[in-house]
Design a protein around this motif. Structure first.
Motif, PDB file in Angstrom:
ATOM      1  N   ILE A   1      44.823  81.520  39.475  1.00 49.76           N
ATOM      2  CA  ILE A   1      45.368  80.653  38.428  1.00 49.76           C
ATOM      3  C   ILE A   1      46.859  80.414  38.650  1.00 49.76           C
ATOM      4  O   ILE A   1      47.363  79.328  38.444  1.00 49.76           O
ATOM      5  CB  ILE A   1      45.113  81.265  37.022  1.00 49.76           C
ATOM      6  CG1 ILE A   1      43.623  81.152  36.688  1.00 49.76           C
ATOM      7  CG2 ILE A   1      45.951  80.591  35.956  1.00 49.76           C
ATOM      8  CD1 ILE A   1      43.233  81.742  35.339  1.00 49.76           C
ATOM      9  N   ALA A   2      47.547  81.455  39.115  1.00 53.17           N
ATOM     10  CA  ALA A   2      48.991  81.347  39.295  1.00 53.17           C
ATOM     11  C   ALA A   2      49.363  80.537  40.534  1.00 53.17           C
ATOM     12  O   ALA A   2      50.446  79.969  40.606  1.00 53.17           O
ATOM     13  CB  ALA A   2      49.585  82.741  39.378  1.00 53.17           C
TER      14      ALA A   2
ATOM     15  N   GLU B   1      47.591  74.153  42.043  1.00 57.51           N
ATOM     16  CA  GLU B   1      48.228  72.996  41.423  1.00 57.51           C
ATOM     17  C   GLU B   1      47.407  72.424  40.276  1.00 57.51           C
ATOM     18  O   GLU B   1      47.904  71.682  39.442  1.00 57.51           O
ATOM     19  CB  GLU B   1      48.423  71.894  42.464  1.00 57.51           C
ATOM     20  CG  GLU B   1      49.536  72.171  43.432  1.00 57.51           C
ATOM     21  CD  GLU B   1      49.123  71.773  44.830  1.00 57.51           C
ATOM     22  OE1 GLU B   1      49.297  70.600  45.171  1.00 57.51           O
ATOM     23  OE2 GLU B   1      48.612  72.641  45.569  1.00 57.51           O
ATOM     24  N   LEU B   2      46.106  72.736  40.295  1.00 57.97           N
ATOM     25  CA  LEU B   2      45.223  72.209  39.253  1.00 57.97           C
ATOM     26  C   LEU B   2      44.138  73.240  38.961  1.00 57.97           C
ATOM     27  O   LEU B   2      43.618  73.875  39.869  1.00 57.97           O
ATOM     28  CB  LEU B   2      44.582  70.899  39.732  1.00 57.97           C
ATOM     29  CG  LEU B   2      43.659  70.171  38.757  1.00 57.97           C
ATOM     30  CD1 LEU B   2      44.446  69.568  37.600  1.00 57.97           C
ATOM     31  CD2 LEU B   2      42.880  69.060  39.482  1.00 57.97           C
ATOM     32  N   ILE B   3      43.830  73.379  37.687  1.00 61.68           N
ATOM     33  CA  ILE B   3      42.781  74.320  37.293  1.00 61.68           C
ATOM     34  C   ILE B   3      41.591  73.556  36.737  1.00 61.68           C
ATOM     35  O   ILE B   3      41.754  72.656  35.911  1.00 61.68           O
ATOM     36  CB  ILE B   3      43.291  75.296  36.209  1.00 61.68           C
ATOM     37  CG1 ILE B   3      44.409  76.182  36.764  1.00 61.68           C
ATOM     38  CG2 ILE B   3      42.159  76.165  35.670  1.00 61.68           C
ATOM     39  CD1 ILE B   3      45.145  76.973  35.695  1.00 61.68           C
ATOM     40  N   MET B   4      40.396  73.903  37.216  1.00 59.53           N
ATOM     41  CA  MET B   4      39.156  73.446  36.599  1.00 59.53           C
ATOM     42  C   MET B   4      38.655  74.610  35.766  1.00 59.53           C
ATOM     43  O   MET B   4      38.233  75.635  36.322  1.00 59.53           O
ATOM     44  CB  MET B   4      38.094  73.134  37.664  1.00 59.53           C
ATOM     45  CG  MET B   4      38.404  71.942  38.515  1.00 59.53           C
ATOM     46  SD  MET B   4      38.023  70.450  37.592  1.00 59.53           S
ATOM     47  CE  MET B   4      38.878  69.270  38.620  1.00 59.53           C
ATOM     48  N   PHE B   5      38.741  74.476  34.465  1.00 59.45           N
ATOM     49  CA  PHE B   5      38.350  75.556  33.561  1.00 59.45           C
ATOM     50  C   PHE B   5      36.943  75.261  33.045  1.00 59.45           C
ATOM     51  O   PHE B   5      36.728  74.316  32.303  1.00 59.45           O
ATOM     52  CB  PHE B   5      39.388  75.639  32.437  1.00 59.45           C
ATOM     53  CG  PHE B   5      39.084  76.604  31.319  1.00 59.45           C
ATOM     54  CD1 PHE B   5      38.121  77.607  31.436  1.00 59.45           C
ATOM     55  CD2 PHE B   5      39.801  76.521  30.135  1.00 59.45           C
ATOM     56  CE1 PHE B   5      37.874  78.498  30.399  1.00 59.45           C
ATOM     57  CE2 PHE B   5      39.561  77.396  29.080  1.00 59.45           C
ATOM     58  CZ  PHE B   5      38.586  78.382  29.217  1.00 59.45           C
ATOM     59  N   LEU B   6      35.983  76.079  33.490  1.00 64.20           N
ATOM     60  CA  LEU B   6      34.589  75.885  33.088  1.00 64.20           C
ATOM     61  C   LEU B   6      34.239  76.681  31.839  1.00 64.20           C
ATOM     62  O   LEU B   6      34.544  77.874  31.761  1.00 64.20           O
ATOM     63  CB  LEU B   6      33.647  76.343  34.206  1.00 64.20           C
ATOM     64  CG  LEU B   6      32.920  75.201  34.934  1.00 64.20           C
ATOM     65  CD1 LEU B   6      33.898  74.572  35.889  1.00 64.20           C
ATOM     66  CD2 LEU B   6      31.691  75.682  35.643  1.00 64.20           C
ATOM     67  N   VAL B   7      33.595  76.016  30.915  1.00 63.53           N
ATOM     68  CA  VAL B   7      33.022  76.690  29.751  1.00 63.53           C
ATOM     69  C   VAL B   7      31.586  76.199  29.596  1.00 63.53           C
ATOM     70  O   VAL B   7      31.174  75.264  30.280  1.00 63.53           O
ATOM     71  CB  VAL B   7      33.829  76.399  28.455  1.00 63.53           C
ATOM     72  CG1 VAL B   7      35.253  76.924  28.579  1.00 63.53           C
ATOM     73  CG2 VAL B   7      33.835  74.911  28.127  1.00 63.53           C
ATOM     74  N   GLU B   8      30.832  76.853  28.715  1.00 64.90           N
ATOM     75  CA  GLU B   8      29.474  76.393  28.454  1.00 64.90           C
ATOM     76  C   GLU B   8      29.472  75.479  27.246  1.00 64.90           C
ATOM     77  O   GLU B   8      30.259  75.668  26.326  1.00 64.90           O
ATOM     78  CB  GLU B   8      28.553  77.589  28.192  1.00 64.90           C
ATOM     79  CG  GLU B   8      27.932  78.117  29.455  1.00 64.90           C
ATOM     80  CD  GLU B   8      26.925  79.226  29.187  1.00 64.90           C
ATOM     81  OE1 GLU B   8      26.078  79.064  28.305  1.00 64.90           O
ATOM     82  OE2 GLU B   8      27.017  80.251  29.878  1.00 64.90           O
ATOM     83  N   GLY B   9      28.562  74.526  27.275  1.00 62.72           N
ATOM     84  CA  GLY B   9      28.491  73.559  26.187  1.00 62.72           C
ATOM     85  C   GLY B   9      28.192  74.172  24.839  1.00 62.72           C
ATOM     86  O   GLY B   9      28.562  73.637  23.806  1.00 62.72           O
ATOM     87  N   THR B  10      27.524  75.318  24.834  1.00 58.53           N
ATOM     88  CA  THR B  10      27.004  75.815  23.568  1.00 58.53           C
ATOM     89  C   THR B  10      27.828  76.897  22.877  1.00 58.53           C
ATOM     90  O   THR B  10      27.838  76.967  21.666  1.00 58.53           O
ATOM     91  CB  THR B  10      25.573  76.357  23.775  1.00 58.53           C
ATOM     92  OG1 THR B  10      25.565  77.103  24.985  1.00 58.53           O
ATOM     93  CG2 THR B  10      24.581  75.222  23.856  1.00 58.53           C
TER      94      THR B  10
ATOM     95  N   VAL C   1      45.449  80.398  31.387  1.00 58.80           N
ATOM     96  CA  VAL C   1      45.764  79.004  31.706  1.00 58.80           C
ATOM     97  C   VAL C   1      47.074  78.614  31.027  1.00 58.80           C
ATOM     98  O   VAL C   1      47.963  78.019  31.646  1.00 58.80           O
ATOM     99  CB  VAL C   1      44.613  78.070  31.257  1.00 58.80           C
ATOM    100  CG1 VAL C   1      45.041  76.610  31.289  1.00 58.80           C
ATOM    101  CG2 VAL C   1      43.372  78.288  32.131  1.00 58.80           C
ATOM    102  N   ARG C   2      47.193  78.987  29.757  1.00 64.05           N
ATOM    103  CA  ARG C   2      48.413  78.680  29.001  1.00 64.05           C
ATOM    104  C   ARG C   2      49.633  79.306  29.646  1.00 64.05           C
ATOM    105  O   ARG C   2      50.650  78.657  29.839  1.00 64.05           O
ATOM    106  CB  ARG C   2      48.294  79.212  27.567  1.00 64.05           C
ATOM    107  CG  ARG C   2      47.373  78.397  26.695  1.00 64.05           C
ATOM    108  CD  ARG C   2      47.842  78.487  25.239  1.00 64.05           C
ATOM    109  NE  ARG C   2      46.972  77.707  24.374  1.00 64.05           N
ATOM    110  CZ  ARG C   2      45.990  78.236  23.643  1.00 64.05           C
ATOM    111  NH1 ARG C   2      45.763  79.529  23.668  1.00 64.05           N
ATOM    112  NH2 ARG C   2      45.250  77.449  22.888  1.00 64.05           N
TER     113      ARG C   2
END
Ligand code: GDP
Ligand code: MG
Length: 167
Positions: A80-81, A84-93, A106-107
């Protein structure tokens, strides 16, 4: 020029499945069993004169009692550190404490982040998706929010384009 992109998220959200779908290759092991990805796995997307290096990471999670878990968290955190770009995956539910941990990293990093909402096939009522996306969108200033289904390949082209154009 090749930009570095990290795919992050809690265990089992589908990070490795997404990497494989993006590349059209089974480069990273996927499994129902959490924590199959124990190291950082790299994949390269190339299109004309653009290139993106994708980093698949072990899932970040709050359980740090075992040494292997601490190691995997460290591998994911340092990715993460570095990127240049992060793809942050979460689940839809559902949203969990582990998702919260990833969001806080991420913050802290200040790195631009695209929120990828995976497993949309598990949402029985499609009317639920939009309010869910709006709720997630209010939590952070994401570059973009993209619903996908990595196993069926839905939304994968959108992610590939974002990877190549957002750097
Ligand atoms: P990772 O731990 O984040 O790398 O997750 P994996 O890619 O190993 O996937 C974990 C499990 O979720 C596997 O059983 C995948 O087949 C499954 N999975 C991944 N994407 C989807 C999806 O879009 N829909 C559904 N229903 N399952 C998925
Ligand atoms: Mg994995």
């Amino acid at each position: 020029y090749a930009g570095l992109i990290a795919i992050v998220g809690r265990p089992n959200v589908g990070k490795s499945t997404l990497l494989n779908a993006l590349l059209g290759q089974k480069i990273s092991i996927t499994s129902k069993k959490p924590q199959t990805t124990r190291h950082r796995i790299l994949g390269i997307l190339t299109e004309e004169n653009r290139q993106a290096v994708l980093v698949d990471t072990p899932g970040l999670h709050t359980e740090e009692k075992r040494a292997i878990n601490r190691l995997m968290n460290r591998a994911a955190s340092s990715s993460i550190a570095e990127v240049e770009l992060i793809m942050f995956l979460v689940e839809g539910t559902h949203w969990t404490q582990d998702d919260e941990l990833v969001l806080s990293k991420v913050r802290q990093s200040g790195t631009p982040c695209i929120l990828v909402v995976n497993k949309t096939d598990n949402i029985p009522d499609k009317d639920e998706l939009l309010p869910h996306l709006q709720k997630l969108g209010a939590m952070h200033d994401f570059r973009d929010i993209v619903p996908i289904c990595a196993t069926k390949g839905h939304g994968v082209d959108t992610i590939r384009q974002l990877c190549l154009t957002s750097l």
